[in-house]
Design an enzyme around this catalytic site. Structure first.
Site, PDB file in Angstrom:
ATOM      1  N   TYR A 104       0.755  -1.208  -0.212  1.00  0.00           N
ATOM      2  CA  TYR A 104       0.169   0.004   0.061  1.00  0.00           C
ATOM      3  C   TYR A 104       0.948   1.158  -0.054  1.00  0.00           C
ATOM      4  CZ  TYR A 104      -3.577  -3.103   1.118  1.00  0.00           C
ATOM      5  OH  TYR A 104      -4.645  -4.218   1.036  1.00  0.00           O
ATOM      6  N   ASN A 127     -12.375  -1.373  -4.589  1.00  0.00           N
ATOM      7  CA  ASN A 127     -12.334  -1.537  -5.876  1.00  0.00           C
ATOM      8  C   ASN A 127     -13.689  -2.227  -6.316  1.00  0.00           C
ATOM      9  OD1 ASN A 127     -11.727  -2.650  -8.471  1.00  0.00           O
ATOM     10  ND2 ASN A 127      -9.828  -3.896  -7.649  1.00  0.00           N
ATOM     11  N   CYS A 135      -6.415  -5.732  -7.344  1.00  0.00           N
ATOM     12  CA  CYS A 135      -6.024  -5.422  -5.798  1.00  0.00           C
ATOM     13  C   CYS A 135      -5.551  -6.494  -5.130  1.00  0.00           C
ATOM     14  CB  CYS A 135      -7.429  -4.780  -5.346  1.00  0.00           C
ATOM     15  SG  CYS A 135      -8.782  -5.992  -5.375  1.00  0.00           S
ATOM     16  N   HIS A 136      -5.562  -7.650  -5.655  1.00  0.00           N
ATOM     17  CA  HIS A 136      -4.845  -8.964  -4.998  1.00  0.00           C
ATOM     18  C   HIS A 136      -3.581  -8.782  -4.999  1.00  0.00           C
ATOM     19  CE1 HIS A 136      -5.291 -10.430  -9.294  1.00  0.00           C
ATOM     20  NE2 HIS A 136      -4.219 -10.873  -9.017  1.00  0.00           N
ATOM     21  N   GLU A 162      -0.781 -16.358 -10.646  1.00  0.00           N
ATOM     22  CA  GLU A 162       0.279 -15.638 -11.414  1.00  0.00           C
ATOM     23  C   GLU A 162       1.674 -15.661 -11.444  1.00  0.00           C
ATOM     24  OE1 GLU A 162      -1.286 -11.604 -10.589  1.00  0.00           O
ATOM     25  OE2 GLU A 162      -3.357 -11.883 -11.588  1.00  0.00           O
TER      26      GLU A 162
END
Length: 168
Positions: A104, A127, A135-136, A162
Site C-alpha cells: 500500500y 475496488n 487489488c489482489h 500469477e
C-alpha cells in the site's frame, strides 16, 4: 442503470461479472463474500436492474486467464466510477505487472501521495472490479498477505496462479 450479470465458474470459485450492452465491465465480485456487491452497486448507482445474460466476449478472456493465459484480462474494458482519488489508485493497480506485488505504501508513492497509505488501502478495498483491477497484488509492507474482499485463501491462489508467490 441496466446491467447484465453472468456467473462464471472458476478454479477459485464462482465469479459474478456485471457489464453493459457493449461488454464493458462495471463490477466483478466473488458472490460468496456476502452483500459487498449489492452495497457497492447501491452506493454507485442508487437504482439499478440486473438481467442474467452470458457474454462470450467476456467469458473467453476470463476463462483464458484461469487456464494460464494471464495477460488475457488486460483488454477487457472497464468502467469503475469512484472519486478522482479512487480512480487514480485503481489506475495504478492496473499498472502492477503480472507476477509481481507491491505494498500500500508503494502504491501511495506511485500516485504521488506518500502520506495517503490509509486512503490507498480504502480505495483498494472499494475496488469494484477485482481481478481486472488487480487489488489482489497489493500486500503488506512486511510481505504478508493482507485483506482481500474475496478472502485471503483466494488472494493467495491468485498470486500463486500469477507466479507472484512460489508454488510451495
Amino acid at each position: 442503470m441496466n446491467l447484465f450479470q453472468m456467473t462464471l465458474e472458476t478454479p477459485s470459485g464462482p465469479l459474478s461479472i456485471l457489464y453493459d450492452a457493449t461488454d464493458t465491465v462495471y463490477h466483478i465480485d466473488f458472490p460468496d463474500q456476502g452483500e459487498r456487491q449489492e452495497r457497492l452497486l447501491k452506493r454507485r448507482f442508487k437504482n439499478f436492474q440486473l438481467t442474467d445474460q452470458d457474454s462470450a466476449a467476456l467469458a473467453q478472456p476470463l476463462q483464458a486467464y484461469f487456464a494460464g493465459d494471464l495477460p488475457a484480462l488486460q483488454e477487457i474494458p472497464v468502467k469503475t466510477g469512484g472519486t478522482v482519488f479512487q480512480r487514480k489508485v485503481w489506475q495504478a493497480l492496473r499498472a502492477i505487472p503480472i507476477g509481481t506485488t507491491c505494498s500500500y505504501r508503494d502504491l501511495a508513492y506511485q500516485i504521488g501521495q506518500p502520506r495517503a497509505v490509509r486512503a490507498v488501502a480504502n480505495a483498494n478495498a472499494n475496488n469494484p472490479i477485482s481481478l481486472l483491477i488487480p487489488c489482489h497484488r497489493v500486500i503488506g509492507s512486511d510481505g504478508t498477505l493482507t485483506g482481500y474482499a474475496g478472502g485471503l485463501k483466494r488472494k493467495e491462489w491468485l498470486l500463486r496462479h500469477e507466479g507472484a508467490i512460489s508454488q510451495v
